[in-house]
Write a protein that holds these residues in place. Structure first.
Motif, short mmCIF file in Angstrom:
data_model
loop_
_atom_site.label_atom_id
_atom_site.label_comp_id
_atom_site.label_asym_id
_atom_site.label_seq_id
_atom_site.Cartn_x
_atom_site.Cartn_y
_atom_site.Cartn_z
N LEU A 65 0.83 -1.21 0.00
CA LEU A 65 0.00 0.00 0.00
C LEU A 65 0.86 1.26 0.00
O LEU A 65 0.55 2.23 -0.70
N ALA A 66 1.95 1.25 0.77
CA ALA A 66 2.81 2.43 0.85
C ALA A 66 3.48 2.72 -0.49
O ALA A 66 3.67 3.88 -0.86
N GLN A 67 3.85 1.70 -1.22
CA GLN A 67 4.50 1.89 -2.52
C GLN A 67 3.58 2.57 -3.52
O GLN A 67 4.03 3.23 -4.44
N GLN A 68 2.27 2.38 -3.33
CA GLN A 68 1.30 2.97 -4.25
C GLN A 68 0.78 4.33 -3.77
O GLN A 68 0.04 5.00 -4.49
N ALA A 69 1.14 4.73 -2.55
CA ALA A 69 0.56 5.92 -1.94
C ALA A 69 1.15 7.19 -2.53
O ALA A 69 2.30 7.24 -2.98
N GLU A 70 0.35 8.25 -2.51
CA GLU A 70 0.81 9.56 -2.95
C GLU A 70 1.83 10.12 -1.96
O GLU A 70 1.94 9.67 -0.81
N ARG A 71 2.55 11.14 -2.40
CA ARG A 71 3.62 11.72 -1.59
C ARG A 71 3.09 12.19 -0.23
O ARG A 71 3.73 11.94 0.79
N GLU A 72 1.94 12.87 -0.21
CA GLU A 72 1.41 13.40 1.04
C GLU A 72 1.11 12.28 2.03
O GLU A 72 1.33 12.43 3.24
N ARG A 74 2.61 9.29 2.10
CA ARG A 74 3.88 8.74 2.57
C ARG A 74 4.50 9.64 3.65
O ARG A 74 5.11 9.15 4.60
N ALA A 75 4.31 10.96 3.49
CA ALA A 75 4.84 11.89 4.49
C ALA A 75 4.13 11.69 5.84
O ALA A 75 4.78 11.67 6.90
N VAL A 76 2.81 11.56 5.81
CA VAL A 76 2.05 11.32 7.05
C VAL A 76 2.47 9.99 7.67
O VAL A 76 2.67 9.87 8.88
N LEU A 77 2.63 8.99 6.82
CA LEU A 77 3.01 7.66 7.30
C LEU A 77 4.40 7.70 7.95
O LEU A 77 4.63 7.09 9.00
N ALA A 78 5.33 8.42 7.33
CA ALA A 78 6.68 8.53 7.89
C ALA A 78 6.65 9.17 9.28
O ALA A 78 7.36 8.73 10.20
N ASP A 79 5.83 10.21 9.45
CA ASP A 79 5.70 10.84 10.76
C ASP A 79 5.16 9.86 11.80
O ASP A 79 5.63 9.82 12.94
N LEU A 91 9.52 -1.36 5.11
CA LEU A 91 8.82 -0.10 4.88
C LEU A 91 9.65 1.08 5.42
O LEU A 91 9.75 2.12 4.76
N ILE A 92 10.25 0.91 6.57
CA ILE A 92 11.10 1.96 7.14
C ILE A 92 12.28 2.24 6.22
O ILE A 92 12.64 3.40 5.97
N HIS A 93 12.89 1.19 5.69
CA HIS A 93 14.01 1.38 4.77
C HIS A 93 13.58 2.13 3.52
O HIS A 93 14.30 2.99 3.01
N MET A 94 12.38 1.80 3.02
CA MET A 94 11.87 2.48 1.84
C MET A 94 11.64 3.97 2.12
O MET A 94 12.03 4.84 1.33
N LEU A 95 11.04 4.28 3.26
CA LEU A 95 10.76 5.67 3.61
C LEU A 95 12.05 6.44 3.86
O LEU A 95 12.14 7.63 3.55
N ALA A 96 13.07 5.79 4.41
CA ALA A 96 14.33 6.46 4.69
C ALA A 96 15.07 6.86 3.43
O ALA A 96 15.90 7.78 3.45
N LEU A 97 14.77 6.19 2.33
CA LEU A 97 15.40 6.52 1.04
C LEU A 97 14.49 7.35 0.15
O LEU A 97 14.84 7.67 -0.99
#
Length: 375
Positions: A65-72, A74-79, A91-97
């Motif tokens: 789901l995260a790979q398909q998500a819009e930028r906004e 992914r930003a909320v998810l990272a927070d 998922l954490i590794h993906m968000l960190a890059l």
């Protein structure tokens, strides 16, 4: 197993109404519903942490789901996942890059990022990512050394400001050495809690007067020994500089007019370092030489010899002595070389590095130079 079935198996502890909503979102093919599902599952896991880690099935759903998500999203998810111990590592590794605004909270705080993950970021990601790695609290010595190895000024400066980083004495020594060419490191280094007397003395040679005072307040600095070290670095104790002969092609009458102009400005108290810089910007090299000589009360032939020397060091000393900042000198040097056939040169003692000197120190060192024109 599809998303709806997986959620049915993984979310049995959720309230019935929330459970039904998740199943409905999972069955939808709408991109908006998939994003709502992603955030809803994240909120559910926050409220009811699953333990050490999520099951492989739910982790796979999260990542897909995260790979398909819009930028906004992914930003909320990272927070939301920045401090979560239960988050799927992939998922954490993906968000960190991801782009830096998304990656920043994850790099700063995720307990799931290990040294190997941070080293991978230093290899694969942008300078902005490197800076965030350098700022990470309690950064290990291994990763700190890797930041120094990459030698990126902004990242090294961030590392110096991170007092919780496990920076070794050797690592700090390397940063002090790097401050010789990276001016931005100097101020934070003077405040670093693990700076010792030896490093402070080395740093003292390259900083300006304000930072020297700051170092002097923390350490006992041997001013006489450091003055001798500065002399040695500039090469004034024994060096005899021989400059190229000047080909006198300028009109003698024009030169005399320039001399009179400089004398008039000086007697009126209107001669400033900015006038000398402006003269060179306007391609008036001889007017620059007259102004520099008058401002520093230096012999004109000695200033001309500095212009035609094998190294920028003599001219740099003369310029600093009259108040021309070393950052201005770098561009001034380029202008002068265009007018003087490439002089001053770069051949003495290897690459030239401008030292941080007070005008008084620079004037003293320039006067000590045995500098003369050839022929």
């Amino acid at each position: 197993m599809n998303a709806a079935a997986a959620l049915a198996a993984e979310s049995s502890d959720a309230p019935q109404s929330e459970f039904a909503r998740l199943i409905s979102l999972a069955r939808s093919r709408s991109a908006d519903d998939r994003q709502r599902l992603l955030l809803a599952v994240a909120a559910l896991c926050d409220a009811n942490p699953p333990g050490v880690e999520l099951s492989p099935i739910l982790s796979e759903i999260f990542l897909a789901l995260a790979q398909q998500a819009e930028r906004e999203i992914r930003a909320v998810l990272a927070d939301r996942l920045a401090t979560a111990e239960w988050a799927p590592p992939a998922l954490i590794h993906m968000l960190a890059l991801d782009e830096i605004e998304i990656a920043r909270p994850v790099i700063a705080a995720s307990p799931l990022l290990k040294d190997e993950d941070l080293l991978r970021i230093l290899v694969e990601a942008t300078l902005e990512h490197h800076i965030e790695v350098a700022r990470r609290p309690n950064l290990s010595g291994r990763v700190a050394d890797a930041v120094i190895d990459h030698a990126e000024p902004a990242a090294m400066t961030a590392l110096v400001g991170n007092h919780s980083a496990q920076l070794s004495e050797e690592g700090l020594r390397r940063l002090v050495e790097s401050s010789r060419r990276v001016a931005g490191l100097r101020a934070p280094l003077t405040r670093h809690p693990r700076l010792n007397d030896q490093m402070a003395s080395q740093l003292y040679q390259w900083v300006g007067q304000a930072l020297r005072q700051s170092i002097g307040e923390r350490f006992r600095v041997d001013e006489a020994a450091l003055a001798h070290a500065v002399d040695a670095a500039v090469g004034t104790r024994t060096a005899a500089w021989t400059a190229r002969p000047i080909h006198k092609t300028a009109d003698p009458e024009a030169l005399e007019m320039e001399r009179r102009l400089i004398d008039k400005l000086k007697s009126a108290g209107q001669l400033r370092a900015g006038f000398a810089v402006r003269a060179l910007r306007e391609s008036r090299r001889t007017l620059f030489e007259h102004a520099l000589a008058a401002l520093g009360e230096f012999p004109l032939d000695k200033v001309r010899a500095a212009v035609m020397a094998d190294s920028p060091q003599p001219l740099y000393l003369a310029c600093v002595a009259v108040g021309i900042d070393r950052t201005v000198f770098v561009s001034l040097l380029d202008d002068l070389r265009k007018l003087a056939g490439g002089w001053p040169g770069e051949t003495i003692d290897g690459p030239w590095t401008p030292l941080a000197l007070t005008p008084e120190e620079a004037a003293r060192l320039f006067r000590q130079l045995d500098l003369r024109l050839a022929g």
